[in-house]
Every structure is written in structure tokens, then in C-alpha cells.
Enzyme design. Structure first.
Site, mmCIF file in Angstrom:
data_model
loop_
_atom_site.group_PDB
_atom_site.id
_atom_site.type_symbol
_atom_site.label_atom_id
_atom_site.label_comp_id
_atom_site.label_asym_id
_atom_site.label_seq_id
_atom_site.Cartn_x
_atom_site.Cartn_y
_atom_site.Cartn_z
ATOM 1 N N SER A 23 0.821 -1.217 0.000
ATOM 2 C CA SER A 23 0.000 0.000 0.000
ATOM 3 C C SER A 23 0.847 1.256 0.000
ATOM 4 C CB SER A 23 -0.913 0.037 1.241
ATOM 5 O OG SER A 23 -1.777 -1.057 1.284
ATOM 6 N N ARG A 24 2.068 1.143 0.539
ATOM 7 C CA ARG A 24 2.908 2.327 0.738
ATOM 8 C C ARG A 24 4.366 1.902 0.843
ATOM 9 N NH1 ARG A 24 0.248 0.900 5.274
ATOM 10 N NH2 ARG A 24 -1.500 2.210 4.678
ATOM 11 N N GLY A 27 7.245 -1.415 -0.542
ATOM 12 C CA GLY A 27 6.426 -2.297 -1.371
ATOM 13 C C GLY A 27 5.799 -1.576 -2.538
ATOM 14 N N LYS A 46 -3.645 -4.584 4.207
ATOM 15 C CA LYS A 46 -4.825 -4.510 5.062
ATOM 16 C C LYS A 46 -5.547 -3.171 4.949
ATOM 17 C CE LYS A 46 -4.765 -5.804 9.279
ATOM 18 N NZ LYS A 46 -4.357 -5.851 10.701
ATOM 19 N N ASP A 78 -4.860 -9.853 4.737
ATOM 20 C CA ASP A 78 -4.180 -9.949 6.023
ATOM 21 C C ASP A 78 -3.248 -11.150 5.922
ATOM 22 O OD1 ASP A 78 -3.320 -10.373 8.629
ATOM 23 O OD2 ASP A 78 -5.285 -10.023 9.532
ATOM 24 N N TYR A 172 12.106 -8.917 17.662
ATOM 25 C CA TYR A 172 12.141 -8.410 16.286
ATOM 26 C C TYR A 172 13.280 -9.044 15.504
ATOM 27 C CZ TYR A 172 12.623 -5.225 12.322
ATOM 28 O OH TYR A 172 12.746 -4.698 11.052
ATOM 29 N N LYS A 176 12.948 -11.239 12.019
ATOM 30 C CA LYS A 176 13.561 -10.874 10.725
ATOM 31 C C LYS A 176 14.540 -11.958 10.263
ATOM 32 C CE LYS A 176 12.820 -7.870 8.579
ATOM 33 N NZ LYS A 176 11.727 -7.588 7.606
#
Length: 278
Positions: A23-24, A27, A46, A78, A172, A176
Site C-alpha cells: 500500500s505504501r 512495497g 490490510k 491480512d 524483532y 527478521k
């Protein structure tokens, strides 16, 4: 190693690319670059309605990409729902006649230490980062096996076991590196099927919502624009190479790029090295 030579507008003509978290940010930028190079694009995410803090939706991204003249569709997804991933892949393959490239870009971040990491946040990072990369790859494999140029690209770092990358945000880091382990495993598992699987990671922090909301303001100003990652992604995706962990700047330098100032958010700021790179 990548052979030298930049992409052009025909390199991805007719290829279909499924991108998670598009979406932003990175990506969407990769999607735009691939669209300009002739690819069909599947935008997923999403965000279907405007968010007070996050820029764009899957539909605004779709409309922006459509302006390039590319064929593009937007699917609400999702990535924590593996059945939804399989359904989205099926819809995309039916619409465009197959899937040639999967880009696992979706990611969740929380730079908290162990005592400050709620288990629901732990689960979110593992679901979005590790599980979704595995599930999306699993769902894409039957389609990729039918492609003449199949590729999985995962936005994850080279595995660096320096303890400093674990001590401040253990959960995190593990999530990753779990994505990176997918690269290691899938590249070998799919080698005989001629499906390339590689990782891409930025040398510096990139000006995205993740940086904006998880780091001090000065880090955002010391970042590069998502365009540099997109340029590097296309250099990887046009070639047949597998099992590699690429750094965006290194790729572009090898392709002959010398002016990196154009990618800086603020050319007067000293660039901030990204996580997991010494």
C-alpha cells in the site's frame, strides 16, 4: 554475483508480480518500478480505508500504478491468514494467467526489549514476518513452477550473529532472521525447480512509516528514499541467481551507480546505517 546491466522498460513485460504490504513505502515503490518495466502488479495489504497516521490504501496505490499504463489489481489481504493468502494468489493467477514473482515485503516491527515486548506483539511480528513469508512462498510455489522466470524476493537482512543485534530487540531480530532463514532454506529446496530465492536489505534506514514511528525524527531525515531499494530489487529480479543476501547500495554500485545523493531525504544529514549491518 549479478551480471552488470540495468533494467529497461521491457525486462518484465507480461510478468505478474504479487507483492505483500504494498500500500505504501518500499512495497509500493517496487510495484511502481516493476509496473514501469512492463509487469502486471498485484497490490495487497490490510489498509482499505484512509488511516489517520498511515499514508495510502491498496486502492490509492492501485490507482497510482495504473497511471503508468500497467495492468494492476488490488486485493485486501491480512498476511496472518494463510487461507486468505492462498485465495488471493488464486484470484491473481486467474486474472493474469499465472504468477511469476513473489515479493515478501510485509513486515511488523517493535524495537522493544524482552520485558517490554507483550506476547501479542511477539506473535504479530512472527505472524507477519516469518509465518507470512513462509505461507506466501508456499502458496506461490505451484504457480512459480509454471513460470519461465520464477523468483521469490524477501525483504530481510543477512544473518548477523553479533549479540548487539539481539540485546535491545530480541523478538524483532528473531522474526527478521526467520525471514532470512526462509531464503536459505527455500533457495536450496527450490533450486532444482529453477525458482530463484533471494533477500534484499537496505544499507541505510529507508524513509518509511516504520522508521517514522519507531525511530527519532532525525533518523528519518538521515534516511534514503524507498526508490533505492526498488532500483536494487529490479536488478536482482531480472537475473537468474539464488540464495544470495543483497544490500541495495552494493548492487547499484556494482551496476555503475555513483551518485547516491539523489536517494537522500536530506542531503545535509549523515546517513543512518540500517539495523543488522556492522
Amino acid at each position: 554475483m549479478l551480471s552488470k546491466g540495468v533494467w529497461d522498460v521491457k525486462d518484465f513485460q507480461g510478468k505478474t508480480v504479487f507483492i505483500t504490504g504494498s500500500s505504501r513505502g518500499i512495497g509500493k515503490e517496487i510495484a511502481l518500478h516493476l509496473a514501469k518495466a512492463g509487469a502486471n502488479i498485484i497490490i495487497t495489504g490490510k489498509t482499505t480505508e484512509a488511516h489517520p497516521k498511515l499514508e495510502g490504501t491498496i486502492y490509492s496505490a492501485r490507482d497510482e500504478i495504473a497511471q503508468t499504463g500497467a495492468k494492476v489489481t488490488a486485493l485486501a489481504l491480512d498476511v496472518r491468514d494463510d487461507a486468505a493468502i492462498q485465495h488471493a494468489m488464486s484470484i491473481a493467477a486467474q486474472e493474469f494467467g499465472g504468477i511469476d514473482i513473489l515479493i515478501n515485503n510485509a513486515s511488523a516491527i517493535s524495537l522493544s526489549d524482552t520485558t517490554q515486548t507483550e506476547m501479542k506483539r511477539f506473535d504479530l511480528m512472527f505472524d507477519v514476518n516469518v509465518r507470512a513469508s513462509f505461507a506466501a512462498s508456499q502458496a506461490a510455489i505451484p504457480y512459480l513452477k509454471k513460470s519461465s522466470h520464477p523468483h521469490i524476493l524477501i525483504l530481510s537482512p543477512p544473518i548477523n550473529l553479533n549479540p548487539k543485534w539481539f540485546k535491545d530487540h530480541l523478538a524483532y531480530t528473531m522474526s527478521k532472521y526467520g525471514m532470512s532463514m526462509c531464503v536459505l532454506g527455500l533457495s536450496e529446496e527450490l533450486r532444482e525447480a529453477n525458482i530463484s530465492v533471494n533477500a534484499l536489505w537496505p544499507k541505510t534506514t529507508i524513509a518509511t512509516a516504520a522508521i517514522q514511528y519507531n525511530f527519532p525524527k532525525e533518523v528519518y531525515q538521515a534516511s534514503r528514499k524507498p526508490e533505492i531499494v526498488a532500483q536494487a530489487a529490479l536488478c536482482i529480479l531480472k537475473q537468474k541467481v539464488t540464495g544470495q543476501f543483497f544490500i541495495d547500495e552494493d548492487i547499484l554500485r556494482a551496476q555503475g551507480e555513483t551518485d547516491f545523493s539523489k536517494y537522500a531525504v536530506d542531503t545535509s544529514a549523515q546517513l543512518k546505517l540500517d539495523l543488522f549491518l556492522d
